[in-house]
Design an enzyme around this catalytic site. Structure first.
Site, PDB file in Angstrom:
ATOM      1  N   HIS A   1      -3.735  -4.846  -0.026  1.00  0.00           N
ATOM      2  CA  HIS A   1      -3.251  -5.355   1.256  1.00  0.00           C
ATOM      3  C   HIS A   1      -3.304  -6.882   1.256  1.00  0.00           C
ATOM      4  O   HIS A   1      -4.373  -7.457   1.525  1.00  0.00           O
ATOM      5  CB  HIS A   1      -4.119  -4.825   2.403  1.00  0.00           C
ATOM      6  CG  HIS A   1      -3.908  -3.388   2.713  1.00  0.00           C
ATOM      7  ND1 HIS A   1      -2.964  -2.953   3.619  1.00  0.00           N
ATOM      8  CD2 HIS A   1      -4.509  -2.274   2.223  1.00  0.00           C
ATOM      9  CE1 HIS A   1      -2.991  -1.632   3.686  1.00  0.00           C
ATOM     10  NE2 HIS A   1      -3.924  -1.191   2.845  1.00  0.00           N
TER      11      HIS A   1
ATOM     12  N   CYS B   1       0.830  -1.201   0.000  1.00  0.00           N
ATOM     13  CA  CYS B   1       0.000   0.000   0.000  1.00  0.00           C
ATOM     14  C   CYS B   1       0.873   1.263   0.000  1.00  0.00           C
ATOM     15  O   CYS B   1       1.538   1.545  -0.984  1.00  0.00           O
ATOM     16  CB  CYS B   1      -0.996  -0.023   1.157  1.00  0.00           C
ATOM     17  SG  CYS B   1      -2.334   1.185   0.978  1.00  0.00           S
TER      18      CYS B   1
ATOM     19  N   GLU C   1      -2.258  -8.890   3.486  1.00  0.00           N
ATOM     20  CA  GLU C   1      -2.555  -9.383   4.839  1.00  0.00           C
ATOM     21  C   GLU C   1      -4.059  -9.340   5.142  1.00  0.00           C
ATOM     22  O   GLU C   1      -4.507  -9.938   6.113  1.00  0.00           O
ATOM     23  CB  GLU C   1      -1.773  -8.583   5.885  1.00  0.00           C
ATOM     24  CG  GLU C   1      -2.306  -7.208   6.215  1.00  0.00           C
ATOM     25  CD  GLU C   1      -1.986  -6.125   5.198  1.00  0.00           C
ATOM     26  OE1 GLU C   1      -2.327  -4.960   5.451  1.00  0.00           O
ATOM     27  OE2 GLU C   1      -1.399  -6.454   4.135  1.00  0.00           O
TER      28      GLU C   1
END
Length: 207
Positions: A183, A79, A185
């Site tokens: 993202h 990001c 994650e």
């Protein structure tokens, strides 16, 4: 050891937990020597471009990050960690980025039909030949939260593209650098697969 740069901002712990859920040991660090000795380095980010660059400079982390990248070891930007690699951003005029990559970060154009920030799941059409996306199909869904995106001077480093009103660069690859606007994650199975691939590359292992 894979290190995550701790510059006092961002989603550091969620990235750390994602790696740990895959069975990898990772460390949060703002120690220059710790950064340089890492087998792989992750620069995540949430917040404003200028604030993040200010923190990197205040903690003395900008130069160690540059040195790590120039060493040729695996680097992952997430990001804002992607955006900081570029020279400047429309979000913070007059603030210089890390300058690893030539180009600038620009804001989504105004579009009455679409909300800014771009938030939620979207498809990433990615160069599936890259080792870091092994096992990930082009067009897979990933999670985004951003109002800005990079515009590289060298279009040859664009590794992923996404549509949101316009087509924008959602991932880049240059030598040992991979960075994504989404993202991983927060992106369920495909996101964890990307992090796993990075960890295997950083640790010199194969599945």
């Amino acid at each position: 050891m894979i290190s995550i740069v701790d510059y006092g901002m961002g989603n550091l712990r969620s990235v750390k937990k994602a790696f740990e859920s895959l069975g990898f040991s990772v460390a949060l660090t703002r120690d220059p020597e710790g950064i340089l000795s890492s087998s792989g380095l992750v620069l995540p980010g949430v917040g404003a471009f200028g604030d993040c660059m200010k923190n990197l400079e205040e903690y003395g982390l900008s130069e160690p990050i540059r040195k790590f990248i120039y060493s040729g070891k695996p680097f992952l930007g997430i990001c804002l960690g992607l955006q900081l690699l570029f020279e400047e951003s429309d979000e913070s005029p007059g603030i210089r980025g890390l300058g690893i990559l030539k180009g600038r970060v620009i804001r989504f154009p105004i579009n009455k039909r679409l909300k800014i920030p771009h938030m939620g799941w979207n498809r990433v059409y990615i160069d599936s030949k890259l080792p870091i996306v092994r096992g990930i199909t082009s067009g897979s869904w990933f999670y985004f939260v951003h109002s800005y995106f990079p515009e590289p001077e060298d279009k040859g480093i664009i590794a992923g593209r996404t549509q949101y009103g316009i087509e924008f660069t959602s991932a880049i690859q240059k030598e040992n650098i991979f960075a994504c606007q989404f993202h991983p994650e927060k992106s369920s199975i495909m996101g964890l697969k990307l992090l796993e691939n990075f960890a295997f590359i950083a640790e010199g292992e194969k599945e």
